[in-house]
Design a protein around this motif. Structure first.
Motif, short mmCIF file in Angstrom:
data_model
loop_
_atom_site.label_atom_id
_atom_site.label_comp_id
_atom_site.label_asym_id
_atom_site.label_seq_id
_atom_site.Cartn_x
_atom_site.Cartn_y
_atom_site.Cartn_z
N GLU A 347 0.82 -1.21 0.00
CA GLU A 347 0.00 0.00 0.00
C GLU A 347 0.85 1.26 0.00
O GLU A 347 0.48 2.27 -0.61
CB GLU A 347 -0.96 0.01 1.20
CG GLU A 347 -2.10 -0.96 1.08
CD GLU A 347 -2.88 -0.77 -0.22
OE1 GLU A 347 -3.32 0.36 -0.51
OE2 GLU A 347 -3.04 -1.75 -0.96
N GLN A 348 1.97 1.22 0.69
CA GLN A 348 2.85 2.38 0.69
C GLN A 348 3.31 2.72 -0.72
O GLN A 348 3.37 3.89 -1.11
CB GLN A 348 4.07 2.10 1.59
CG GLN A 348 3.77 2.24 3.07
CD GLN A 348 3.63 3.69 3.47
OE1 GLN A 348 4.61 4.44 3.49
NE2 GLN A 348 2.41 4.12 3.77
N LYS A 349 3.61 1.71 -1.52
CA LYS A 349 4.03 1.96 -2.90
C LYS A 349 2.88 2.54 -3.73
O LYS A 349 3.05 3.50 -4.49
CB LYS A 349 4.55 0.67 -3.53
CG LYS A 349 5.84 0.16 -2.90
CD LYS A 349 6.19 -1.24 -3.42
CE LYS A 349 7.37 -1.83 -2.67
NZ LYS A 349 7.66 -3.23 -3.09
N ILE A 350 1.68 1.96 -3.56
CA ILE A 350 0.52 2.43 -4.33
C ILE A 350 0.16 3.86 -3.97
O ILE A 350 0.00 4.73 -4.83
CB ILE A 350 -0.68 1.49 -4.09
CG1 ILE A 350 -0.42 0.12 -4.73
CG2 ILE A 350 -1.97 2.10 -4.65
CD1 ILE A 350 -1.42 -0.95 -4.31
N LEU A 351 0.00 4.14 -2.68
CA LEU A 351 -0.49 5.44 -2.23
C LEU A 351 0.53 6.55 -2.43
O LEU A 351 0.19 7.65 -2.89
CB LEU A 351 -0.92 5.36 -0.76
CG LEU A 351 -2.09 4.43 -0.48
CD1 LEU A 351 -2.31 4.27 1.02
CD2 LEU A 351 -3.36 4.93 -1.15
N ASN A 352 1.79 6.29 -2.10
CA ASN A 352 2.79 7.34 -2.27
C ASN A 352 3.10 7.60 -3.74
O ASN A 352 3.44 8.73 -4.10
CB ASN A 352 4.05 6.98 -1.48
CG ASN A 352 3.89 7.22 0.01
OD1 ASN A 352 4.00 8.35 0.48
ND2 ASN A 352 3.62 6.16 0.76
N THR A 353 2.94 6.59 -4.59
CA THR A 353 3.06 6.83 -6.03
C THR A 353 1.92 7.73 -6.51
O THR A 353 2.14 8.67 -7.28
CB THR A 353 3.05 5.51 -6.80
OG1 THR A 353 4.19 4.73 -6.42
CG2 THR A 353 3.10 5.75 -8.31
N ALA A 354 0.72 7.47 -6.03
CA ALA A 354 -0.45 8.25 -6.45
C ALA A 354 -0.32 9.72 -6.05
O ALA A 354 -0.75 10.61 -6.79
CB ALA A 354 -1.71 7.65 -5.85
N TYR A 355 0.29 9.97 -4.90
CA TYR A 355 0.37 11.34 -4.39
C TYR A 355 1.73 11.99 -4.59
O TYR A 355 1.97 13.09 -4.10
CB TYR A 355 0.00 11.35 -2.90
CG TYR A 355 -1.46 11.05 -2.65
CD1 TYR A 355 -2.47 11.74 -3.32
CD2 TYR A 355 -1.84 10.07 -1.73
CE1 TYR A 355 -3.81 11.47 -3.08
CE2 TYR A 355 -3.18 9.80 -1.48
CZ TYR A 355 -4.15 10.50 -2.17
OH TYR A 355 -5.48 10.23 -1.93
N SER A 356 2.64 11.31 -5.29
CA SER A 356 4.01 11.77 -5.53
C SER A 356 4.71 12.14 -4.22
O SER A 356 5.48 13.10 -4.15
CB SER A 356 4.07 12.94 -6.53
OG SER A 356 3.54 14.13 -6.00
N THR A 357 4.40 11.37 -3.18
CA THR A 357 5.03 11.54 -1.88
C THR A 357 6.07 10.44 -1.68
O THR A 357 6.24 9.56 -2.53
CB THR A 357 3.99 11.52 -0.76
OG1 THR A 357 3.11 10.39 -0.94
CG2 THR A 357 3.13 12.78 -0.78
N ILE A 358 6.76 10.48 -0.56
CA ILE A 358 7.82 9.52 -0.27
C ILE A 358 7.35 8.58 0.84
O ILE A 358 6.88 9.05 1.88
CB ILE A 358 9.11 10.24 0.18
CG1 ILE A 358 9.58 11.23 -0.89
CG2 ILE A 358 10.21 9.23 0.50
CD1 ILE A 358 9.96 10.60 -2.20
#
Length: 438
Positions: A347-358
């Motif tokens: 989920e960290q990969k999915i969500l942070n990719t979606a929001y361009s966050t780290i």
């Protein structure tokens, strides 16, 4: 905190919340239960370009969680302009969500209400352990010496975004590394008929983040070592004057930006009206407004001299979103499972990719998806040159009081009134008077 919106709350509101820790979710004895094991209510912060975008990002993941656990998550995306007051109301009434996003700068203030579940070793053990998270993110989860009040979810840092074509047209060969270089470059850009640097002068949270960094670069802090407000010391005054002076004296921030409070400077940059933007993890926001990644570059935020680092070389606050659980939840086990799910590698990969966050989770952060040049700047900043805002109980009032003082100074600059050391000190003194008495 996120890619800045206004978070307005007065000292009186938070004082009431602090006084009400014997009620509802703030009860020191009223722990959570598992009376409602099949449902959770989740307040998510508005991370995307709109609430609709957030729902599109989050709902498939919540459906995935329901399929895995049988627990249905009722989602509400709360605008940043409402989120802190909604949370404080919930801490006093005891009527709130089970799980919620909080701006990481609020962690210590909300921790002081007693309404949030402490993340002690036992609770961290349920989600894989505290050592899964990077140190910079853990540094903005609550007061020093206490168990964290929340768990890191998204990490962000400020960077300097610059328009490559505008730079080339003005004869600027590279992004500025110091504020003196930025001012000099800005004047070249202004001479070509473009605005140089954007700001959100009416956004109190945005103001706080920038003047905090400038204060660090002047070797100053807004609070004493024992947590007392110290807003009028010489270093803080010089820092605020330098930041507002980018409009008042240097003329590289347009006067119209004094009224910006809702990401208008991001839109100006995306539409090619603005050469430079100081922002947190802006890529997804810019993409949503039609700006392609090859049109802009990303560089570290300038320092006074030298290169970014610790102490006076700090060039960002530790920005981000934390995930908290209300202590009086009626699905404590489910809430813990949800935090584990949201902070899991997948989920960290999915969500942070979606929001361009780290990702603040070490193993997810090392994934190839987060090794792009833009992410490299953000990760390097978080690792080497970012500092956490003061983790004190009065942090929320500090954001409002000082952020509003800076807003008033920007209004003075826009109106052509001089922004002097004396006028800055007067506004900061007024802000300090608004802080709770010790």
């Amino acid at each position: 905190m996120r890619r800045i919106r206004v978070a307005a709350v007065g000292a009186v509101t938070l004082s009431l919340a602090l006084a009400a820790t014997a009620c509802g979710g703030g009860s020191s004895t009223g722990g959570g239960s598992n009376d409602s094991p099949k449902t959770l209510t989740y307040w998510a912060s508005n991370q995307g370009a709109s609430i609709a975008v957030d729902k599109k990002v989050l709902q498939p993941e919540l459906d995935k969680f329901e399929k895995q656990t049988g627990i249905k998550v009722k989602l509400e995306v709360v605008p940043w302009s409402d989120l802190l007051n909604r949370i404080l109301t919930a801490t006093t009434s005891g009527q709130g969500p089970d799980v919620l996003n909080i701006g990481n700068t609020w962690s210590a203030s909300l921790q002081a209400t007693g309404a949030l579940l402490p993340w002690d070793a036992k609770n961290f053990g349920k989600i894989g352990g505290k050592d899964r998270f990077v140190d910079s993110a853990l540094g903005s989860t609550g007061a020093a010496g206490k168990d964290p009040a929340a768990v890191p979810l998204y990490s962000m840092a400020y960077a300097l975004y610059y328009n490559k074509k505008i730079f080339a047209d003005a004869g600027v060969a590279k992004p500025p590394a110091t504020w003196a270089e930025l001012v000099a470059d800005g004047k070249k850009i202004n001479a070509k008929g473009k605005s140089a640097l954007g700001a959100e002068g009416a956004n109190v949270s945005e103001n706080i983040h920038h003047v905090f960094v400038f204060a660090k670069q002047h070797g100053a802090d807004f609070f004493t070592a024992d947590g007392k407000p110290d807003f009028t010391n010489d270093g803080v005054v010089a820092a605020v004057q330098q930041y507002v002076g980018l409009m008042a004296k240097d003329k590289v921030i347009p006067t119209g930006d004094a009224e910006y409070a809702q990401n208008q400077s991001v839109s100006d940059f995306a539409k090619g009206r603005l050469a430079m933007l100081l922002w947190q993890s802006a890529s997804s926001n810019l993409k949503s407004q039609g700006m392609s990644e090859d049109q802009y570059g990303i560089a570290p935020v300038p320092v006074q001299s030298g290169t970014p680092g610790a102490g006076a070389q700090v060039n960002s606050m530790v920005a981000g979103i934390n995930l908290a659980v209300f202590k009086n939840t009626h699905n404590l086990d489910g809430a813990t499972k949800f935090v584990k799910f949201m902070t899991g590698d997948a989920e960290q990969k999915i969500l942070n990719t979606a929001y361009s966050t780290i990702p603040p989770v070490k193993s997810a952060q090392s994934d190839a998806a987060f090794t792009t040049p833009s992410n490299a700047v953000l990760k390097d900043t978080l690792a080497k040159s970012a500092a956490a805002l003061p983790q004190v109980a009065d942090e929320s009032q500090f954001e409002t009081a000082v952020g509003t003082a800076v807003k008033e100074l920007f209004a003075d600059a826009a109106a052509g009134r001089a922004v002097t050391a004396d006028s800055v000190k007067a506004q900061l003194a007024k802000a300090q008077q608004q802080m709770p008495a010790k």
